[in-house]
Design an enzyme around this catalytic site. Sequence first.
Site, PDB file in Angstrom:
ATOM      1  N   GLY A 249       0.817  -1.209   0.000  1.00 57.89           N
ATOM      2  CA  GLY A 249       0.000   0.000   0.000  1.00 57.89           C
ATOM      3  C   GLY A 249       0.854   1.263   0.000  1.00 57.89           C
TER       4      GLY A 249
ATOM      5  N   ARG B 179      -3.483 -11.637  -3.023  1.00 55.60           N
ATOM      6  CA  ARG B 179      -3.290 -11.075  -4.364  1.00 55.60           C
ATOM      7  C   ARG B 179      -1.828 -10.721  -4.620  1.00 55.60           C
ATOM      8  NH1 ARG B 179      -7.898  -8.665  -2.348  1.00 55.60           N
ATOM      9  NH2 ARG B 179      -6.733  -6.978  -1.372  1.00 55.60           N
ATOM     10  N   SER B 180      -1.134 -10.283  -3.553  1.00 56.13           N
ATOM     11  CA  SER B 180       0.247  -9.806  -3.730  1.00 56.13           C
ATOM     12  C   SER B 180       1.291 -10.835  -3.339  1.00 56.13           C
ATOM     13  CB  SER B 180       0.472  -8.547  -2.862  1.00 56.13           C
ATOM     14  OG  SER B 180      -0.519  -7.611  -3.104  1.00 56.13           O
TER      15      SER B 180
ATOM     16  N   CYS C  18      -3.517  11.205  10.326  1.00 60.48           N
ATOM     17  CA  CYS C  18      -2.488  12.001   9.640  1.00 60.48           C
ATOM     18  C   CYS C  18      -2.671  13.515   9.836  1.00 60.48           C
ATOM     19  CB  CYS C  18      -2.464  11.645   8.170  1.00 60.48           C
ATOM     20  SG  CYS C  18      -4.087  11.572   7.407  1.00 60.48           S
TER      21      CYS C  18
ATOM     22  N   GLN D 293      -6.793  17.957   2.324  1.00 55.73           N
ATOM     23  CA  GLN D 293      -6.157  16.650   2.385  1.00 55.73           C
ATOM     24  C   GLN D 293      -5.912  16.043   0.996  1.00 55.73           C
ATOM     25  OE1 GLN D 293      -8.548  15.718   6.530  1.00 55.73           O
ATOM     26  NE2 GLN D 293      -7.716  13.977   5.445  1.00 55.73           N
TER      27      GLN D 293
ATOM     28  N   SER E 187      -3.578  10.854  -1.658  1.00 60.63           N
ATOM     29  CA  SER E 187      -2.822   9.681  -1.200  1.00 60.63           C
ATOM     30  C   SER E 187      -3.244   9.282   0.208  1.00 60.63           C
ATOM     31  CB  SER E 187      -1.313   9.917  -1.279  1.00 60.63           C
ATOM     32  OG  SER E 187      -0.975  11.178  -0.777  1.00 60.63           O
ATOM     33  N   GLY E 188      -3.974  10.160   0.899  1.00 61.91           N
ATOM     34  CA  GLY E 188      -4.565   9.807   2.190  1.00 61.91           C
ATOM     35  C   GLY E 188      -5.608   8.702   2.042  1.00 61.91           C
TER      36      GLY E 188
ATOM     37  N   LYS F  80     -11.878  12.808  14.795  1.00 58.53           N
ATOM     38  CA  LYS F  80     -10.560  12.278  15.177  1.00 58.53           C
ATOM     39  C   LYS F  80      -9.670  13.419  15.655  1.00 58.53           C
ATOM     40  CE  LYS F  80     -10.719   8.596  11.723  1.00 58.53           C
ATOM     41  NZ  LYS F  80     -10.330   8.271  10.338  1.00 58.53           N
TER      42      LYS F  80
ATOM     43  N   ARG G 257     -11.157  17.203   1.069  1.00 54.25           N
ATOM     44  CA  ARG G 257     -10.256  16.507   0.139  1.00 54.25           C
ATOM     45  C   ARG G 257      -9.965  17.438  -1.033  1.00 54.25           C
ATOM     46  NH1 ARG G 257      -7.616  12.257   1.688  1.00 54.25           N
ATOM     47  NH2 ARG G 257      -9.503  11.210   2.361  1.00 54.25           N
TER      48      ARG G 257
ATOM     49  N   HIS H 155      -0.753  16.958   3.276  1.00 54.99           N
ATOM     50  CA  HIS H 155      -1.954  17.616   3.784  1.00 54.99           C
ATOM     51  C   HIS H 155      -1.586  19.012   4.296  1.00 54.99           C
ATOM     52  CE1 HIS H 155      -3.975  13.902   3.411  1.00 54.99           C
ATOM     53  NE2 HIS H 155      -4.225  13.604   4.661  1.00 54.99           N
TER      54      HIS H 155
HETATM   55  P1  A2P Z   1      -2.823  -5.877  -1.458  1.00 58.16           P
HETATM   56  O1  A2P Z   1      -2.019  -4.947  -2.321  1.00 58.16           O
HETATM   57  O2  A2P Z   1      -2.322  -7.282  -1.537  1.00 58.16           O
HETATM   58  O3  A2P Z   1      -4.306  -5.738  -1.645  1.00 58.16           O
HETATM   59  P2  A2P Z   1      -3.726   1.132   0.391  1.00 58.16           P
HETATM   60  O4  A2P Z   1      -4.193   1.749   1.665  1.00 58.16           O
HETATM   61  O5  A2P Z   1      -2.649   1.916  -0.288  1.00 58.16           O
HETATM   62  O6  A2P Z   1      -4.861   0.796  -0.538  1.00 58.16           O
HETATM   63  O7  A2P Z   1      -3.070  -0.267   0.804  1.00 58.16           O
HETATM   64  C1  A2P Z   1      -3.762  -1.256   1.499  1.00 58.16           C
HETATM   65  C2  A2P Z   1      -2.803  -2.346   1.901  1.00 58.16           C
HETATM   66  O8  A2P Z   1      -3.540  -3.316   2.668  1.00 58.16           O
HETATM   67  C3  A2P Z   1      -2.200  -3.107   0.712  1.00 58.16           C
HETATM   68  O9  A2P Z   1      -0.877  -3.476   1.006  1.00 58.16           O
HETATM   69  C4  A2P Z   1      -3.107  -4.331   0.643  1.00 58.16           C
HETATM   70  O10 A2P Z   1      -2.502  -5.456   0.069  1.00 58.16           O
HETATM   71  C5  A2P Z   1      -3.334  -4.583   2.106  1.00 58.16           C
HETATM   72  N1  A2P Z   1      -4.491  -5.450   2.290  1.00 58.16           N
HETATM   73  C6  A2P Z   1      -5.757  -5.260   1.859  1.00 58.16           C
HETATM   74  N2  A2P Z   1      -6.541  -6.330   2.181  1.00 58.16           N
HETATM   75  C7  A2P Z   1      -5.748  -7.206   2.812  1.00 58.16           C
HETATM   76  C8  A2P Z   1      -5.939  -8.495   3.390  1.00 58.16           C
HETATM   77  N3  A2P Z   1      -7.122  -9.097   3.379  1.00 58.16           N
HETATM   78  N4  A2P Z   1      -4.865  -9.096   3.989  1.00 58.16           N
HETATM   79  C9  A2P Z   1      -3.658  -8.500   3.998  1.00 58.16           C
HETATM   80  N5  A2P Z   1      -3.416  -7.277   3.473  1.00 58.16           N
HETATM   81  C10 A2P Z   1      -4.432  -6.645   2.885  1.00 58.16           C
END
Ligand code: A2P
Length: 345
Positions: free
Chosen positions: A23, A50-51, A140, A167, A170-171, A227, A249, A256
């Site tokens: 992320g 997925r990753s 943030c 904001q 990227s937030g 918050k 936003r 920000h």
């Molecule tokens: P992934 O890229 O595999 O979906 P951002 O806030 O930039 O969208 O990033 C969210 C982060 O949280 C990413 O690294 C995403 O991984 C991770 N994430 C989302 N869902 C899950 C999950 N079920 N288990 C682990 N990590 C997750």
Amino acid sequence: MVPDINHRKMNQQKHIAIVGATGAVGIEMLNCLAERKFPVSKLTLLASARSAGQTRNFCGEEITIKELTHDSFEGIDIALFSAGGGISLEYAPSAAKAGCIVIDNSSAFRMDPEVPLIVPEINPEAAKSATKNIIANPNCSTIIALMALFPLHQKFGLKSVIASTYQAVSGSGAAGITELEQQNRLLVEGKEITADDMNVYPVQIASNVIPHVDVFLENGYTKEEQKMLFESQKILQLPELKVTCTCVRVPVYRSHSVSITAQFERPVDVAIAKASFANQTGIQLKDDPDNNLYPTPLDTTCKNDCLVGRIRKDQVLDKALTFWVVGDQVKKGAALNAVQIAEIL
Ligand code: A2P
């Protein structure tokens, strides 16, 4: 039983995990660990299925991303979580139970009285009370606002805050950046932006500003706005502090900005206010309007320090200052603050 953070013996070098490593904040956590030469014995990168199998480079080493499971935390000293509140609620207790200290970037645990909420320049001593092995990273905008408010509070005694945020997308994570890029592209190509191009924000963000960050509450404020109130009270240990905030936003990719009018217990002085920032790490003064010098989001993008400017005596409220503070919310507002917390453990 959860091991006590105060009595735990930790090696100099630590096994660190990043949950949400793909992320926007997770990637920056990786950069911050490298930039600050954090003593990492081993780095574990966790994300969704997925990753899993992808690799990321850390200090010249290719590290394979693994799927996050409840068994991911054996042998890990510190886990930096940034995968959203739902993932934190589900997996942080497993990590804490495995003896790992969680530094959580989500809002899931911030208001738990047994979870310290820390800005290292302000309340590092709170880390000692992490009895659940969980420490929360503040919101943030709250971090960036407090970086400027804290030195002023020390001089004049903070009483109330009126704030408006500007904001960056990227937030909202990687998806917010993609949405603005895509809409900007369509505008340049002279094409129409349709509902299909609005997945993150309810209305168009390109060439627009949206007075809506996070969900609306019954009192008309958004959760993001509240918050700023509750987290400021907790971090500054000022339960009576009054805060009203409008979170907006803006079509900026990163950093920000916050416009603040703060009222104090004691009479204020602009020169003393400006001088107070000189002794505070993590914030710099950029305040020379005659020469068009004031902080903008581009000034702080990818930088560690917040910038404060436009400081003036408020002309409506007594004992009040009005000013403008800007910070990179992916860095100081999230990843850097989390790594700084890891450093003080
Ligand atoms: P992934 O890229 O595999 O979906 P951002 O806030 O930039 O969208 O990033 C969210 C982060 O949280 C990413 O690294 C995403 O991984 C991770 N994430 C989302 N869902 C899950 C999950 N079920 N288990 C682990 N990590 C997750």
